[in-house]
Design a protein around this motif. Structure first.
Motif, PDB file in Angstrom:
ATOM      1  N   UNK A   1      -3.534   1.723   5.885  1.00 27.68           N
ATOM      2  CA  UNK A   1      -3.617   2.994   6.611  1.00 27.68           C
ATOM      3  C   UNK A   1      -4.867   3.048   7.473  1.00 27.68           C
ATOM      4  N   UNK A   2      -5.978   2.605   6.926  1.00 27.18           N
ATOM      5  CA  UNK A   2      -7.239   2.618   7.661  1.00 27.18           C
ATOM      6  C   UNK A   2      -7.167   1.693   8.876  1.00 27.18           C
ATOM      7  N   UNK A   3      -6.554   0.523   8.713  1.00 18.95           N
ATOM      8  CA  UNK A   3      -6.426  -0.412   9.831  1.00 18.95           C
ATOM      9  C   UNK A   3      -5.615   0.209  10.963  1.00 18.95           C
TER      10      UNK A   3
ATOM     11  N   UNK B   1       5.448  -2.883   6.339  1.00 17.06           N
ATOM     12  CA  UNK B   1       6.282  -2.180   5.365  1.00 17.06           C
ATOM     13  C   UNK B   1       5.705  -0.782   5.104  1.00 17.06           C
ATOM     14  N   UNK B   2       4.399  -0.705   4.963  1.00 17.92           N
ATOM     15  CA  UNK B   2       3.726   0.567   4.730  1.00 17.92           C
ATOM     16  C   UNK B   2       3.920   1.530   5.905  1.00 17.92           C
TER      17      UNK B   2
ATOM     18  N   UNK C   1       8.472   4.579   4.765  1.00 16.30           N
ATOM     19  CA  UNK C   1       7.738   5.613   4.035  1.00 16.30           C
ATOM     20  C   UNK C   1       8.354   5.834   2.652  1.00 16.30           C
ATOM     21  N   UNK C   2       9.626   5.488   2.512  1.00 13.48           N
ATOM     22  CA  UNK C   2      10.306   5.604   1.222  1.00 13.48           C
ATOM     23  C   UNK C   2      10.537   4.212   0.657  1.00 13.48           C
TER      24      UNK C   2
END
Length: 122
Positions: free
Chosen positions: A14-16, A77-78, A82-83
């Protein structure tokens, strides 16, 4: 260092994306897969040139590129799944199709996050 602590890989993913943007992370994913392809090609060339008897000198580099590509896949994938259930349903469908092509039944039972099935008879 900002003093932030990432406790999970998804925190880093998420940070990237938040730091570099989706387009840049997709480009990095492409680059990592390109590097992996290059190492596979080197590996195959060494094996073929030695009639299958040579030990590829790039084995460590190949392993590192597999890890780099895996990290980028996990990041994608992240972003796009989201599911987790949606990912697992598509993965199950693909694995079932592979099993059909191999002429075996696929009954996943308990599968760990890395895909290892301790109940597998294969």
């Amino acid at each position: 260092m900002s003093g932030l602590i990432a406790k999970k890989p998804t925190d880093l993913y998420d940070l990237a994306v938040n730091s570099y943007g989706l387009d840049m992370q997709m480009m990095v994913c492409i680059e990592e897969f390109s590097e992996l392809m290059k190492e596979f090609s080197k590996y195959q060339r060494i094996v073929k040139c030695s009639n299958g008897h040579g030990v590829p000198k790039n084995l460590q580099e190949l392993k590192e590129e597999i890890v780099d590509a895996t990290i980028m896949i996990e990041q994608m994938k992240n972003i796009f799944f989201k599911e987790q259930l949606e990912f697992e349903e598509i993965k199950l469908s693909k694995l079932t199709r592979l099993a059909d092509r191999l002429g075996v039944s696929y009954e996943p039972g308990q599968i760990s996050p890395d895909g290892y099935n301790p109940n597998s008879s294969i």
